[in-house]
Design a protein around this motif. Structure first.
Motif, PDB file in Angstrom:
ATOM      1  N   PRO A 254     -17.983   6.120   8.401  1.00  0.00           N
ATOM      2  CA  PRO A 254     -17.819   4.323   8.964  1.00  0.00           C
ATOM      3  C   PRO A 254     -16.241   4.138   8.296  1.00  0.00           C
ATOM      4  O   PRO A 254     -15.826   3.313   8.586  1.00  0.00           O
ATOM      5  N   ALA A 255     -15.970   4.723   7.414  1.00  0.00           N
ATOM      6  CA  ALA A 255     -14.524   4.698   6.987  1.00  0.00           C
ATOM      7  C   ALA A 255     -13.163   5.098   7.711  1.00  0.00           C
ATOM      8  O   ALA A 255     -12.445   3.108   8.006  1.00  0.00           O
ATOM      9  N   VAL A 256     -12.900   5.606   8.179  1.00  0.00           N
ATOM     10  CA  VAL A 256     -12.236   6.620   8.711  1.00  0.00           C
ATOM     11  C   VAL A 256     -12.508   5.677   9.891  1.00  0.00           C
ATOM     12  O   VAL A 256     -11.122   5.093  10.732  1.00  0.00           O
ATOM     13  N   ARG A 257     -13.409   4.924  10.801  1.00  0.00           N
ATOM     14  CA  ARG A 257     -13.866   4.812  12.205  1.00  0.00           C
ATOM     15  C   ARG A 257     -12.965   2.809  12.144  1.00  0.00           C
ATOM     16  O   ARG A 257     -12.541   2.585  12.715  1.00  0.00           O
ATOM     17  N   PHE A 258     -13.685   2.612  10.582  1.00  0.00           N
ATOM     18  CA  PHE A 258     -13.256   1.020  10.159  1.00  0.00           C
ATOM     19  C   PHE A 258     -11.683   1.001  10.483  1.00  0.00           C
ATOM     20  O   PHE A 258     -11.386   0.406  10.711  1.00  0.00           O
ATOM     21  N   ASN A 259     -10.992   1.748   9.020  1.00  0.00           N
ATOM     22  CA  ASN A 259      -9.982   1.912   8.766  1.00  0.00           C
ATOM     23  C   ASN A 259      -8.674   1.918   9.665  1.00  0.00           C
ATOM     24  O   ASN A 259      -7.304   1.779   9.941  1.00  0.00           O
ATOM     25  N   LEU A 260      -9.580   2.676  10.950  1.00  0.00           N
ATOM     26  CA  LEU A 260      -8.302   2.805  12.502  1.00  0.00           C
ATOM     27  C   LEU A 260      -8.043   1.950  12.964  1.00  0.00           C
ATOM     28  O   LEU A 260      -8.543   1.827  14.555  1.00  0.00           O
ATOM     29  N   GLY A 261      -9.219   0.775  12.648  1.00  0.00           N
ATOM     30  CA  GLY A 261      -9.645  -0.354  13.805  1.00  0.00           C
ATOM     31  C   GLY A 261     -11.095  -0.049  14.708  1.00  0.00           C
ATOM     32  O   GLY A 261     -10.770  -1.230  15.587  1.00  0.00           O
ATOM     33  N   GLY A 262     -11.826   0.550  14.750  1.00  0.00           N
ATOM     34  CA  GLY A 262     -12.504   0.690  15.098  1.00  0.00           C
ATOM     35  C   GLY A 262     -14.199  -0.259  14.691  1.00  0.00           C
ATOM     36  O   GLY A 262     -13.595  -0.841  13.972  1.00  0.00           O
ATOM     37  N   GLU A 263     -14.374   0.215  15.195  1.00  0.00           N
ATOM     38  CA  GLU A 263     -16.276  -0.867  15.184  1.00  0.00           C
ATOM     39  C   GLU A 263     -16.974  -0.154  14.349  1.00  0.00           C
ATOM     40  O   GLU A 263     -17.383   0.561  13.636  1.00  0.00           O
ATOM     41  N   LEU A 264     -17.992  -1.109  13.036  1.00  0.00           N
ATOM     42  CA  LEU A 264     -18.455  -0.934  12.001  1.00  0.00           C
ATOM     43  C   LEU A 264     -19.768  -1.248  12.318  1.00  0.00           C
ATOM     44  O   LEU A 264     -20.124  -1.647  12.769  1.00  0.00           O
TER      45      LEU A 264
END
Length: 267
Positions: A254-264
């Motif tokens: 979740p951290a990498v996805r969110f921090n790269l602008g992805g959906e949580l």
């Protein structure tokens, strides 16, 4: 050129966020703010970020920058939340493009999507926080996007280097490189001895409380992984062997996805 520095330690992720201010003008930057996240439910909350924001408002600071040292794999960034509450420009190193490419397929990221940053620092780019001169020092190795921010007499290291008894960061994520990390660390340890070093995490042994400020002499004399006398080959061998034993951080996906602008992802 001595900034006013306040560290905020998050016990859950062992992360340290910083509020850095020019004491003359009140201009400020926030570095590596943490967004609280419940992995079981997918819910976010803002106690850590609100501690910083409350101090900004109480001291009437003018937040000009929201700075990330890298794309974090162990916590979600509160940069977007704090920008909405306090203003300022969100920024990270230009190497984030390489990180985005590495994870784009795995996390179904939009190839042309915006990362959510207002500015991407090129290596050695200079900027200002009020009257404070600042430089974005490229310190890759932990990730290719790692930036250490030299602000006045202080450097904010992210995960490049830890307190002497905690050593150094892993270098086995996509784009990480132990030899590159060694060279980045030696660059930091070549700075003037009076330079204050502020780490991005602390994992203290039971014999001491969490701490986050160290020094060039203390790191050169006592860092357990990379003190003076340890050459690049020895460091790389140690780092690769150690990294092979490490599990992924609990919040990695979740951290990498969110921090790269992805959906949580939601629970």
């Amino acid at each position: 050129m001595t900034p006013d520095v306040t560290g905020f330690f998050d016990e859950t992720t062992k992360s340290v966020s910083y509020l850095v201010a020019d004491p003359q003008t009140g201009a400020a930057a926030i570095i590596d703010p943490v967004l609280d996240f419940d992995l079981a439910t997918g819910a976010t909350s803002t106690p850590n970020a609100d501690r910083i924001a409350d101090m900004v408002e109480r001291r009437r600071f003018d937040v000009q920058w929201l700075l990330e040292t890298h794309i974090h794999a162990d916590h979600l960034s509160a940069g977007a939340y704090l920008k909405q509450r306090l203003g300022g420009n969100r920024a990270i190193g230009a190497g984030v493009r390489q990180v985005h490419t590495a994870f784009r397929e795995a996390f179904a990221l939009d190839p042309a999507g915006a990362l959510g940053f207002d500015h991407l620092f090129e290596p050695e780019e200079t900027f200002r926080i009020g009257g404070l001169a600042a430089t974005a020092l490229a310190t890759p190795g932990h990730t290719p996007a790692c930036i250490s921010y030299l602000i006045g007499d202080a450097v904010f290291l992210g995960d490049t280097l830890f307190m002497p008894d905690c050593g150094t960061a892993r270098a086995d994520f996509p784009g990480g490189d132990a030899a590159m990390l060694y060279r980045s660390i030696r660059r930091i340890l070549g700075l003037p001895e009076a330079t204050r070093l502020f780490v991005g995490h602390d994992y203290p042994p039971v014999t001491r409380r969490p701490d986050w400020m160290t020094s060039v002499p203390d790191e050169r004399a006592g860092n357990t992984h990379v003190h003076d006398g340890i050459d690049e080959a020895a460091f790389v061998a140690m780092r690769r062997a150690r990294d092979a034993t490490l599990e992924l951080p609990r919040l990695f996906h979740p951290a990498v996805r969110f921090n790269l602008g992805g959906e949580l992802p939601r629970g």
